[in-house]
Design an enzyme around this catalytic site. Structure first.
Site, PDB file in Angstrom:
ATOM      1  N   GLU A  28       0.842  -1.205   0.000  1.00  0.00           N
ATOM      2  CA  GLU A  28       0.000   0.000   0.000  1.00  0.00           C
ATOM      3  C   GLU A  28       0.878   1.258   0.000  1.00  0.00           C
ATOM      4  O   GLU A  28       0.551   2.246  -0.673  1.00  0.00           O
ATOM      5  CB  GLU A  28      -0.927  -0.017   1.228  1.00  0.00           C
ATOM      6  CG  GLU A  28      -2.012   1.033   1.188  1.00  0.00           C
ATOM      7  CD  GLU A  28      -3.030   0.824   0.071  1.00  0.00           C
ATOM      8  OE1 GLU A  28      -3.549  -0.282  -0.058  1.00  0.00           O
ATOM      9  OE2 GLU A  28      -3.280   1.788  -0.690  1.00  0.00           O
ATOM     10  N   GLU A  55       1.356   6.335  -7.049  1.00  0.00           N
ATOM     11  CA  GLU A  55       0.270   7.262  -7.422  1.00  0.00           C
ATOM     12  C   GLU A  55       0.769   8.705  -7.390  1.00  0.00           C
ATOM     13  O   GLU A  55       0.441   9.501  -8.279  1.00  0.00           O
ATOM     14  CB  GLU A  55      -0.899   7.120  -6.449  1.00  0.00           C
ATOM     15  CG  GLU A  55      -1.850   5.985  -6.783  1.00  0.00           C
ATOM     16  CD  GLU A  55      -2.988   5.857  -5.781  1.00  0.00           C
ATOM     17  OE1 GLU A  55      -3.713   4.868  -5.889  1.00  0.00           O
ATOM     18  OE2 GLU A  55      -3.144   6.737  -4.900  1.00  0.00           O
TER      19      GLU A  55
HETATM   20  N1  LIG Z   1      -3.662  10.394 -14.939  1.00  0.00           N
HETATM   21  C1  LIG Z   1      -4.398   9.288 -15.195  1.00  0.00           C
HETATM   22  N2  LIG Z   1      -4.452   8.807 -16.456  1.00  0.00           N
HETATM   23  C2  LIG Z   1      -5.178   7.700 -16.738  1.00  0.00           C
HETATM   24  N3  LIG Z   1      -5.881   7.007 -15.843  1.00  0.00           N
HETATM   25  C3  LIG Z   1      -5.866   7.433 -14.567  1.00  0.00           C
HETATM   26  C4  LIG Z   1      -5.137   8.594 -14.169  1.00  0.00           C
HETATM   27  N4  LIG Z   1      -5.312   8.796 -12.845  1.00  0.00           N
HETATM   28  C5  LIG Z   1      -6.099   7.801 -12.441  1.00  0.00           C
HETATM   29  N5  LIG Z   1      -6.437   6.973 -13.451  1.00  0.00           N
HETATM   30  C6  LIG Z   1      -7.315   5.777 -13.381  1.00  0.00           C
HETATM   31  O1  LIG Z   1      -8.180   5.910 -12.262  1.00  0.00           O
HETATM   32  C7  LIG Z   1      -7.914   4.868 -11.325  1.00  0.00           C
HETATM   33  C8  LIG Z   1      -7.989   5.436  -9.913  1.00  0.00           C
HETATM   34  O2  LIG Z   1      -6.963   6.363  -9.763  1.00  0.00           O
HETATM   35  P1  LIG Z   1      -6.750   7.211  -8.440  1.00  0.00           P
HETATM   36  O3  LIG Z   1      -5.538   8.028  -8.575  1.00  0.00           O
HETATM   37  O4  LIG Z   1      -8.026   7.932  -8.123  1.00  0.00           O
HETATM   38  O5  LIG Z   1      -6.459   6.062  -7.430  1.00  0.00           O
HETATM   39  P2  LIG Z   1      -7.348   5.422  -6.276  1.00  0.00           P
HETATM   40  O6  LIG Z   1      -7.261   3.949  -6.489  1.00  0.00           O
HETATM   41  O7  LIG Z   1      -8.698   6.063  -6.239  1.00  0.00           O
HETATM   42  O8  LIG Z   1      -6.445   5.757  -5.076  1.00  0.00           O
HETATM   43  P3  LIG Z   1      -6.667   6.778  -3.882  1.00  0.00           P
HETATM   44  O9  LIG Z   1      -8.090   6.580  -3.414  1.00  0.00           O
HETATM   45  O10 LIG Z   1      -5.651   6.277  -2.949  1.00  0.00           O
HETATM   46  O11 LIG Z   1      -6.356   8.120  -4.435  1.00  0.00           O
HETATM   47  C9  LIG Z   1      -6.531   4.333 -11.682  1.00  0.00           C
HETATM   48  O12 LIG Z   1      -6.337   2.983 -11.275  1.00  0.00           O
HETATM   49  C10 LIG Z   1      -6.520   4.494 -13.190  1.00  0.00           C
HETATM   50  O13 LIG Z   1      -7.205   3.442 -13.829  1.00  0.00           O
END
Ligand SMILES: Nc1ncnc2c1ncn2[C@@H]1O[C@H](COP(=O)(O)OP(=O)(O)OP(=O)(O)O)[C@@H](O)[C@H]1O
Length: 134
Positions: free
Chosen positions: A76, A83
């Protein structure tokens, strides 16, 4: 002749305990910042604490449970690091950013599934015995 790293003059020498302590403080900051900002990490910390408490109470082997907890928490932390880097280098939507984030999230999921299997196989038999169900 190699160019000195920026900030190297202010840094304690490589083998000094002060340098080790300084690195440990940065690492702890990483843990506390992730705990503050990531709901999943908070949940996993409390789940790990619960699993370890249960392990001690059941007098089950601590090592496999501790290792499984450490694996999930480390994954994690790495997921959070990745991220942050992806958001830094690709704040706009990009297919490769998605690939990186999805793969990191998959690593956490896979590690958590493995940890769950380890936890169940180590804790379930003594728990059922303790509850008089076997
Ligand atoms: N810059 C980006 N370009 C393309 N796809 C993205 C991008 N950012 C996020 N994603 C997509 O959205 C999903 C979720 O991303 P996000 O950064 O919101 O992570 P999360 O799993 O919600 O984590 P957290 O809740 O810890 O922020 C990713 O797994 C990816 O598929």
């Amino acid at each position: 002749m190699s160019t000195p790293e920026p900030g190297a003059a202010r840094r304690p020498s490589a083998r000094s305990p002060r340098r080790w302590w300084r690195s440990a403080r940065f690492a702890w900051t990483g843990v506390t910042r992730t705990y503050r900002t990531q709901a999943n990490f908070r949940l996993e910390c409390w789940a790990a604490l619960g699993a370890l408490g249960l392990t001690v109470w059941l007098r089950a082997p601590v090592a496999p449970v501790a290792l499984a907890c450490a694996l999930v928490l480390s994954l994690e932390l790495l997921n959070t690091a990745l991220e942050a880097v992806v958001d830094l280098v690709s704040p706009e939507w990009h297919a490769l950013a998605g690939v990186a984030k999805d793969a990191a999230a998959a690593a956490v999921l896979l590690g958590s599934a493995g940890a769950l299997i380890v936890g169940l196989s180590v804790l379930l038999p003594p728990l059922l015995t303790r509850l008089g169900l076997t």
